[in-house]
Design an enzyme around this catalytic site. Structure first.
Site, PDB file in Angstrom:
ATOM      1  N   GLY A  47       0.948  -1.251   0.026  1.00  0.00           N
ATOM      2  CA  GLY A  47      -0.201  -0.050  -0.118  1.00  0.00           C
ATOM      3  C   GLY A  47       0.909   1.284  -0.046  1.00  0.00           C
ATOM      4  O   GLY A  47       2.069   1.307   0.316  1.00  0.00           O
ATOM      5  N   TYR A 155      -0.856 -18.749  -4.253  1.00  0.00           N
ATOM      6  CA  TYR A 155      -2.014 -17.557  -4.106  1.00  0.00           C
ATOM      7  C   TYR A 155      -3.571 -18.035  -3.873  1.00  0.00           C
ATOM      8  O   TYR A 155      -4.367 -17.822  -3.249  1.00  0.00           O
ATOM      9  CB  TYR A 155      -1.868 -16.583  -4.956  1.00  0.00           C
TER      10      TYR A 155
HETATM   11  P1  NAD Z   1      -2.949  -3.876  -2.855  1.00  0.00           P
HETATM   12  O1  NAD Z   1      -1.525  -4.595  -2.939  1.00  0.00           O
HETATM   13  O2  NAD Z   1      -2.994  -2.560  -3.563  1.00  0.00           O
HETATM   14  O3  NAD Z   1      -3.596  -4.037  -1.521  1.00  0.00           O
HETATM   15  C1  NAD Z   1      -3.292  -4.707  -0.425  1.00  0.00           C
HETATM   16  C2  NAD Z   1      -3.150  -3.956   0.746  1.00  0.00           C
HETATM   17  O4  NAD Z   1      -3.105  -4.841   1.909  1.00  0.00           O
HETATM   18  C3  NAD Z   1      -1.689  -3.120   0.855  1.00  0.00           C
HETATM   19  O5  NAD Z   1      -2.220  -1.772   1.390  1.00  0.00           O
HETATM   20  C4  NAD Z   1      -0.853  -3.698   1.602  1.00  0.00           C
HETATM   21  O6  NAD Z   1       0.212  -2.736   2.131  1.00  0.00           O
HETATM   22  C5  NAD Z   1      -1.902  -4.380   2.639  1.00  0.00           C
HETATM   23  N1  NAD Z   1      -1.209  -5.483   3.396  1.00  0.00           N
HETATM   24  C6  NAD Z   1      -0.428  -6.356   2.850  1.00  0.00           C
HETATM   25  N2  NAD Z   1       0.104  -6.974   3.887  1.00  0.00           N
HETATM   26  C7  NAD Z   1      -0.287  -6.881   4.855  1.00  0.00           C
HETATM   27  C8  NAD Z   1      -0.208  -7.078   6.271  1.00  0.00           C
HETATM   28  N3  NAD Z   1       0.563  -8.257   6.689  1.00  0.00           N
HETATM   29  N4  NAD Z   1      -0.706  -6.439   7.289  1.00  0.00           N
HETATM   30  C9  NAD Z   1      -1.457  -5.221   6.985  1.00  0.00           C
HETATM   31  N5  NAD Z   1      -1.863  -4.998   5.777  1.00  0.00           N
HETATM   32  C10 NAD Z   1      -1.172  -5.645   4.720  1.00  0.00           C
HETATM   33  O7  NAD Z   1      -4.063  -5.007  -3.651  1.00  0.00           O
HETATM   34  P2  NAD Z   1      -5.316  -4.888  -4.054  1.00  0.00           P
HETATM   35  O8  NAD Z   1      -5.484  -4.850  -5.594  1.00  0.00           O
HETATM   36  O9  NAD Z   1      -6.032  -3.576  -3.600  1.00  0.00           O
HETATM   37  O10 NAD Z   1      -6.029  -6.137  -3.575  1.00  0.00           O
HETATM   38  C11 NAD Z   1      -6.913  -5.961  -2.286  1.00  0.00           C
HETATM   39  C12 NAD Z   1      -7.468  -7.521  -2.136  1.00  0.00           C
HETATM   40  O11 NAD Z   1      -8.206  -7.988  -3.074  1.00  0.00           O
HETATM   41  C13 NAD Z   1      -6.371  -8.459  -1.623  1.00  0.00           C
HETATM   42  O12 NAD Z   1      -6.896  -9.062  -0.607  1.00  0.00           O
HETATM   43  C14 NAD Z   1      -6.308  -9.236  -3.145  1.00  0.00           C
HETATM   44  O13 NAD Z   1      -5.826 -10.465  -2.703  1.00  0.00           O
HETATM   45  C15 NAD Z   1      -7.784  -9.102  -3.494  1.00  0.00           C
HETATM   46  N6  NAD Z   1      -7.996  -9.295  -4.855  1.00  0.00           N
HETATM   47  C16 NAD Z   1      -7.792  -8.421  -5.535  1.00  0.00           C
HETATM   48  C17 NAD Z   1      -7.647  -8.367  -7.067  1.00  0.00           C
HETATM   49  C18 NAD Z   1      -7.466  -7.327  -8.207  1.00  0.00           C
HETATM   50  O14 NAD Z   1      -7.667  -7.506  -9.331  1.00  0.00           O
HETATM   51  N7  NAD Z   1      -6.694  -6.364  -7.612  1.00  0.00           N
HETATM   52  C19 NAD Z   1      -8.371  -9.636  -7.717  1.00  0.00           C
HETATM   53  C20 NAD Z   1      -8.678 -10.583  -6.831  1.00  0.00           C
HETATM   54  C21 NAD Z   1      -8.567 -10.295  -5.355  1.00  0.00           C
END
Ligand code: NAD
Length: 332
Positions: A47, A155
């Site tokens: 993030g 994943y």
């Molecule tokens: P992103 O990487 O932008 O956001 C994930 C956030 O989680 C980040 O801000 C990161 O700093 C935080 N994070 C990671 N590890 C952490 C920890 N140990 N403790 C606290 N915070 C932590 O990704 P995104 O695309 O916004 O994804 C959000 C969610 O949606 C995730 O669970 C991802 O698996 C899921 N997802 C996303 C997509 C997509 O297309 N973007 C598709 C399927 C699922």
């Protein structure tokens, strides 16, 4: 995105984990605009502070820097919240192939910590980011929630385990859960940089720099690309749902159309042409296929329509126009 028409009670206190990430920060912003109190738990692993900088000025926004692998951080975050929107995880199939241990620690142990903390704090509902990767090697199309295959990556395993835990917690303890299987989300604030960047922001940045986008494989693979505002709508609908049959289950979150990667590049060039006509001349480069990639992905969104009244407003063209405009304004 304005969510007023979705009638979410503005007195609700909502925790967004991963609130500094792409999807999380967009959720925080929409909820604050609705008048809700919002807590954000993030360790900034992927993030960005810039995603939430404008939100820090709001008296209704609280940032907790912490790690979901630490139960105490999760418990602190869950204090006095009505709903949890759990987004924190390490995304990316290749990242999980390179480092399955860390992906599992965050996505599985961290998820379990959050469920336990939400249950202990008596949060009413736990809504979590599931994933289309759970369909794995299933050949059926479109993907319907009840038919999944075998996972194709670490994943995908972590995201499937999330669903299993949520289901057991809903049955065993007094907590409601809803899983949202996101399909290739894109839009403003998605990170274009780094080895694990998603395809749309990566291609937009490459094209803006007059570099060739590199497609893994021949470009015939397809995805149900889903604009962020459709995802925000689904999170709100998951919070406002009241019918028992709509709870303790999972939903596809998608638009319900698939686009091949070659077509995606074409659409991006068309959107970017309005800003820089030279981009139309850039050639695509083709590289080897990536391990763990599912060939095609297309969601049925009937369940979300029927049980939650989901009505996605952005198809890929409309979403790409907005996303490209944002990247041009903010990152050019
Ligand atoms: P992103 O990487 O932008 O956001 C994930 C956030 O989680 C980040 O801000 C990161 O700093 C935080 N994070 C990671 N590890 C952490 C920890 N140990 N403790 C606290 N915070 C932590 O990704 P995104 O695309 O916004 O994804 C959000 C969610 O949606 C995730 O669970 C991802 O698996 C899921 N997802 C996303 C997509 C997509 O297309 N973007 C598709 C399927 C699922």
């Amino acid at each position: 995105m304005n969510i007023k028409h979705l009638n979410l009670d503005s007195s609700l206190k909502i925790l967004v984990t991963g609130g500094a990430g792409f999807i999380g920060s967009n959720l925080c912003e929409a909820l604050l605009e609705n008048g809700n109190s919002v807590k954000c738990l993030d360790n900034f692993a992927t993030g960005k502070r810039t995603n939430i900088e404008p939100l820090l000025k709001s008296p209704n926004f609280q940032l907790l820097e912490g790690d979901i692998r630490n139960l105490e951080d999760c418990e602190r975050a869950c204090e006095r919240v009505d709903f949890v929107l759990h987004q924190a995880a390490l995304g990316s199939v290749p990242r999980s192939i390179n480092d399955p241990i860390t992906s599992n620690a965050v996505n599985v142990s961290g998820f379990l910590n959050m469920l336990v903390a939400a249950r202990n704090a008596k949060a009413k509902r736990f809504i979590y980011a599931a994933s289309s990767s759970t369909y794995g090697d299933s050949k059926s199309m479109p993907k319907v929630e009840e038919v999944i295959g075998k996972p194709l990556s670490p994943y995908a395993i972590t995201k499937y385990v999330n669903e299993l835990y949520a289901n057991v917690f809903a049955k065993t303890y007094d907590i409601e859960t809803i899983g949202l299987r996101y399909f290739n989300v894109f839009g403003r604030k998605q990170d274009p940089n780094g080895a694990y960047a998603a395809v749309i922001p990566k291609f937009v940045m490459q094209l803006m720099k007059h570099e060739s986008p590199v497609i893994n494989g021949d470009g015939s693979f397809s995805r149900d690309f889903t604009y962020i505002d459709n995802v925000i709508q689904m999170n709100v609908l998951a919070m406002t749902a009241t019918q028992p049959e709509a709870l303790n289950t999972v939903y596809n979150v998608a638009y319900g159309e698939r686009t091949e990667l070659n077509e995606l590049v074409q659409l991006l060039k068309e959107s970017l042409y309005n800003y820089d006509a030279q981009i139309a001349e850039i050639e695509t480069v083709y590289g080897p296929q990536r391990a763990g990639d599912v060939p095609h992905s297309l969601a049925s969104i009937d369940k979300a329509k029927e049980l939650l009244g989901y009505n996605p407003q952005y198809n890929i063209r409309k979403g790409l126009q907005e996303a490209v405009a944002w990247y041009w304004e903010n990152l050019k």
